[in-house]
Write a protein that holds these residues in place. Structure first.
Motif, PDB file in Angstrom:
ATOM      1  N   ILE A 196     -23.242   6.641  20.155  1.00 39.25           N
ATOM      2  CA  ILE A 196     -22.699   5.943  18.993  1.00 39.25           C
ATOM      3  C   ILE A 196     -21.195   6.170  18.977  1.00 39.25           C
ATOM      4  O   ILE A 196     -20.732   7.322  18.953  1.00 39.25           O
ATOM      5  N   VAL A 197     -20.429   5.084  18.978  1.00 38.86           N
ATOM      6  CA  VAL A 197     -18.970   5.164  19.031  1.00 38.86           C
ATOM      7  C   VAL A 197     -18.396   4.451  17.814  1.00 38.86           C
ATOM      8  O   VAL A 197     -18.396   3.211  17.742  1.00 38.86           O
ATOM      9  N   ASP A 198     -17.948   5.222  16.838  1.00 41.77           N
ATOM     10  CA  ASP A 198     -17.249   4.652  15.682  1.00 41.77           C
ATOM     11  C   ASP A 198     -15.776   4.547  16.019  1.00 41.77           C
ATOM     12  O   ASP A 198     -15.166   5.508  16.510  1.00 41.77           O
ATOM     13  N   TYR A 199     -15.197   3.386  15.768  1.00 41.38           N
ATOM     14  CA  TYR A 199     -13.788   3.182  16.096  1.00 41.38           C
ATOM     15  C   TYR A 199     -13.045   2.607  14.895  1.00 41.38           C
ATOM     16  O   TYR A 199     -13.638   1.971  14.012  1.00 41.38           O
ATOM     17  N   SER A 200     -11.748   2.861  14.874  1.00 41.94           N
ATOM     18  CA  SER A 200     -10.871   2.290  13.851  1.00 41.94           C
ATOM     19  C   SER A 200      -9.555   1.946  14.515  1.00 41.94           C
ATOM     20  O   SER A 200      -8.998   2.760  15.266  1.00 41.94           O
ATOM     21  N   VAL A 201      -9.070   0.732  14.275  1.00 39.78           N
ATOM     22  CA  VAL A 201      -7.840   0.242  14.893  1.00 39.78           C
ATOM     23  C   VAL A 201      -6.834  -0.100  13.799  1.00 39.78           C
ATOM     24  O   VAL A 201      -7.159  -0.799  12.841  1.00 39.78           O
ATOM     25  N   THR A 202      -5.622   0.408  13.957  1.00 40.19           N
ATOM     26  CA  THR A 202      -4.520   0.055  13.066  1.00 40.19           C
ATOM     27  C   THR A 202      -3.561  -0.838  13.844  1.00 40.19           C
ATOM     28  O   THR A 202      -3.198  -0.526  14.978  1.00 40.19           O
ATOM     29  N   ALA A 203      -3.145  -1.945  13.239  1.00 44.09           N
ATOM     30  CA  ALA A 203      -2.243  -2.893  13.900  1.00 44.09           C
ATOM     31  C   ALA A 203      -1.039  -3.181  13.017  1.00 44.09           C
ATOM     32  O   ALA A 203      -1.071  -2.973  11.799  1.00 44.09           O
ATOM     33  N   SER A 204       0.029  -3.650  13.652  1.00 38.78           N
ATOM     34  CA  SER A 204       1.252  -3.958  12.901  1.00 38.78           C
ATOM     35  C   SER A 204       1.093  -5.183  12.021  1.00 38.78           C
ATOM     36  O   SER A 204       1.775  -5.317  11.000  1.00 38.78           O
ATOM     37  N   HIS A 205       0.214  -6.096  12.413  1.00 38.92           N
ATOM     38  CA  HIS A 205      -0.031  -7.322  11.662  1.00 38.92           C
ATOM     39  C   HIS A 205      -1.535  -7.556  11.575  1.00 38.92           C
ATOM     40  O   HIS A 205      -2.290  -7.130  12.452  1.00 38.92           O
ATOM     41  N   GLU A 206      -1.954  -8.263  10.555  1.00 38.23           N
ATOM     42  CA  GLU A 206      -3.365  -8.577  10.411  1.00 38.23           C
ATOM     43  C   GLU A 206      -3.725  -9.722  11.352  1.00 38.23           C
ATOM     44  O   GLU A 206      -3.139 -10.806  11.294  1.00 38.23           O
ATOM     45  N   THR A 207      -4.654  -9.474  12.231  1.00 39.83           N
ATOM     46  CA  THR A 207      -5.102 -10.479  13.195  1.00 39.83           C
ATOM     47  C   THR A 207      -6.460 -10.065  13.725  1.00 39.83           C
ATOM     48  O   THR A 207      -7.009  -9.021  13.333  1.00 39.83           O
ATOM     49  N   GLY A 208      -7.029 -10.864  14.614  1.00 38.55           N
ATOM     50  CA  GLY A 208      -8.330 -10.547  15.157  1.00 38.55           C
ATOM     51  C   GLY A 208      -8.292  -9.348  16.089  1.00 38.55           C
ATOM     52  O   GLY A 208      -7.310  -9.121  16.798  1.00 38.55           O
ATOM     53  N   VAL A 209      -9.392  -8.580  16.091  1.00 37.29           N
ATOM     54  CA  VAL A 209      -9.502  -7.414  16.954  1.00 37.29           C
ATOM     55  C   VAL A 209     -10.811  -7.499  17.734  1.00 37.29           C
ATOM     56  O   VAL A 209     -11.871  -7.750  17.162  1.00 37.29           O
ATOM     57  N   ARG A 210     -10.691  -7.291  19.043  1.00 35.68           N
ATOM     58  CA  ARG A 210     -11.866  -7.273  19.909  1.00 35.68           C
ATOM     59  C   ARG A 210     -11.871  -5.960  20.685  1.00 35.68           C
ATOM     60  O   ARG A 210     -10.837  -5.555  21.217  1.00 35.68           O
TER      61      ARG A 210
END
Length: 618
Positions: A196-210
């Motif tokens: 089980i891999v829980d992930y969280s991504v922070t980006a400079s702008h709101e956009t799609g994440v894959r």
């Protein structure tokens, strides 16, 4: 802060090499206003202290300056351009031409500056880095500065290793898209045979994440969409001590069919748990064997060196070690990455060493001032410690090799004010990372009767030198007191206990048929005595010898060219004790040695109350 990596959307240039170098002089203009007028050159990465024959440079207290010319790749037009320093010990200032672009306090964590608006792709700029080695009561680690009668500034500090300074780790120039990934957090677990891999991504702008997980063979094994979520990896290969297995998490920012940014973060799937008096990795009890280490080699000081990295890990494997503590500061990221790939377990320690004025009192353990007070280590010190803790955990949170945070080495945990100082830091560490156990290394002055913070932590790491600093040469008495001490911690707190430091200074080539301190035979006997005690204590979970190799210290009549407690010499030659450890550790594979059922004779037994006599001994 993500480590710079080359990806399909990012490029980087390594700026290591020879830089112009100068010591700051108050009588000349500040060097960042132009080219440094100097004939000296210094390598990066390396500490500067041992490079030059000039004693004034080695003993300098204050700023030094590094400078070089950098060309920005012409293909970086339209990209963000950043500078990253993996460390500047202990404070750094960065100038692009004549403009200050970054300033950072803290000598063992990275910092960076976005210099897009100050440079031109295809053009050159003058890069100047100032590094300040000063330590005060408001830095981590702490220290103080005094002036001699002839006006020279002198640095004093409370840790027993040399205060090497400079650019000891790499410097990078790198690019990333204007819309980019800023941070990634990975937390793993296991259900049955599924990772089980829980992930969280922070980006400079709101956009799609894959996101997708890639196995070691390059196959995609799980995918997901969104800035946070969970991946399930069927028939998962676990990251295990001595048997590392790494996946890649490929994170992409997408807009329609276009990939805006891509970043790959290696990770391992494993679980950690403290259950009763056991430390579990992947649900199995783990027994630590290894060392406290230092980033320390001749000439380069604390400068990171890949040749020593490889050789040191070879020696860890040869001697049967499965782990080490990053005493007493977070090591270069390359070290943790190597541990990730080779299955070595790491206790990751902050640079909070020296928060103990009791050491000034020698064997009494009573300092001239209380350690924690408005005039000594106070709210400003605590704030610096908290910031350092944030930066260490942010940098190292995704490394599977890191199984525990050590938030301080030998603090005055027996003094009034210790709980008020450390309790908020423990709370902060648990908020930043609730997945890893916490520990600290307890000083000899702190006993199970007087320690004020042990209940806050998951694992009790004990530094003890019975048979060296106390009961020197009397290993029979040392054995009695050591066992009483360790059993006292177990009975008082019911937590796993490990030895985070035990050792004896040893001069290679010094021999004796008797138990003579400083001889190679005494180091062997000392270790064997400790091991007998460890094997008699059920709640004992590990042994980290102090130290892996001899290392440089500050001036002192009790040191002969540094600390000689190494199992290996500073140039990595084995002392006789290395073979003693190899015979014990090889084949253990992380399991606790069989308990020694031989009871001590009645006249050698002692009670836990006897440790009172040693309060303050070191």
């Amino acid at each position: 802060m993500l480590k710079p990596r080359p990806t399909t959307t990012r490029e980087l240039v390594n700026l290591d090499g020879l830089w112009r170098f100068a010591v700051a002089d108050a009588d000349v203009r500040e060097p960042w206003t132009g080219t440094l007028e100097t004939q000296l050159e210094a390598p990066v990465p390396a500490s500067y202290n041992d490079l030059f024959t000039d004693q004034k440079i080695r003993d300098h207290v204050g700023w030094v300056w590094y400078q070089r010319t950098v060309r920005v790749p012409r293909g970086w037009a339209g990209e963000r351009v950043l500078l990253r320093l993996d460390a500047a010990t202990h404070e750094g200032k960065v100038y692009v031409d004549d403009v200050l672009v970054a300033r950072h306090v803290g000598g063992y964590t990275p910092f960076e500056a976005d210099i897009t608006d100050h440079v031109t792709p295809g053009g050159e700029f003058r890069l100047t880095v100032g590094v300040n080695n000063e330590l005060t009561s408001e830095t981590i680690p702490p220290g103080s500065i005094t002036a001699t009668r002839d006006g020279r500034r002198q640095q004093t500090y409370l840790h027993d290793f040399y205060n090497y300074a400079g650019l000891a780790r790499s410097v990078w120039l790198y690019s990333k898209p204007r819309r980019h990934i800023s941070d990634i957090t990975i937390v793993t677990g296991v259900i049955g045979q599924t990772g089980i891999v829980d992930y969280s991504v922070t980006a400079s702008h709101e956009t799609g994440v894959r996101v997708c997980a890639i196995d070691a063979a390059g196959h995609e094994v799980a995918t997901a969409h969104g800035s946070s979520g969970t991946l399930a990896i069927d028939s998962v290969n676990l990251w295990q001590p001595g048997a590392a297995y790494l996946y890649d998490l490929v994170v992409e920012l997408v807009e329609g069919n276009e990939v805006i940014d891509s970043y790959t973060e290696p990770f391992g799937v494993r679980t950690l748990e403290v259950r009763g008096t056991e430390f579990l990795i992947n649900g199995k009890p783990f027994y630590f064997t290894g060392f406290g280490k230092h980033e320390d080699t001749a000439v380069r000081g604390k400068g990171h060196d890949n040749a020593y990295l490889v050789h040191d890990f070879q020696l860890l494997d040869w001697v049967g070690a499965n782990s080490f503590r990053t005493s007493h500061y977070p090591y270069a990221e390359e070290v943790l990455e190597f541990a990730d790939r080779h299955g070595i377990v790491v206790v990751d320690e902050t640079a909070a060493v020296g928060l103990n004025l009791g050491v000034q009192g020698g064997l009494t353990g009573i300092g001239p001032k209380p350690t924690f007070s408005p005039e000594t280590f106070n709210h400003e010190t605590q704030a610096a410690h908290a910031q350092h803790l944030r930066e260490v955990i942010a940098r190292d949170k995704n490394h599977p090799s890191v199984v525990m945070w050590s938030i301080a080495n030998e603090p005055a945990s027996n003094e009034e004010g210790a709980r008020e100082f450390f309790e908020p830091l423990v709370k902060l560490a648990r908020e930043l990372d609730p997945t890893r156990p916490l520990t600290y290394a307890a000083v000899m002055f702190a006993t199970f009767q007087n320690d004020k913070i042990a209940d806050l932590f998951d694992v009790l790491s004990i530094n003890r030198y019975y048979g060296w600093y106390v009961f020197t040469g009397d290993l029979a008495t040392a054995e009695q007191y050591l066992e009483a001490d360790l059993r006292g911690w177990v009975e008082a707190f019911g937590k796993p206990v490990m030895m985070s430091e035990y050792g004896a200074d040893t001069m290679p080539g010094q021999h004796s048929v008797w138990d003579m301190p400083w001889s190679e035979e005494y180091q062997q006997s000392y270790l064997t005595m400790n091991h007998r005690v460890f094997d008699r204590i059920d709640a004992f979970i590990g042994e980290h010898v102090w130290n892996f190799a001899d290392f440089q210290t500050s001036n002192g009549i009790h040191r002969v060219d540094g600390n000689r407690k190494g199992i290996f010499t500073r140039d990595r030659k084995p002392k006789a004790a290395a073979h003693t450890l190899r015979a014990r550790w090889t084949g253990l594979a992380g399991t606790k040695p069989s308990a020694n059922q031989t009871a001590a004779p009645d006249n050698e037994k002692t009670t836990t109350s006897s440790v009172h006599a040693l309060e303050g001994a070191k």
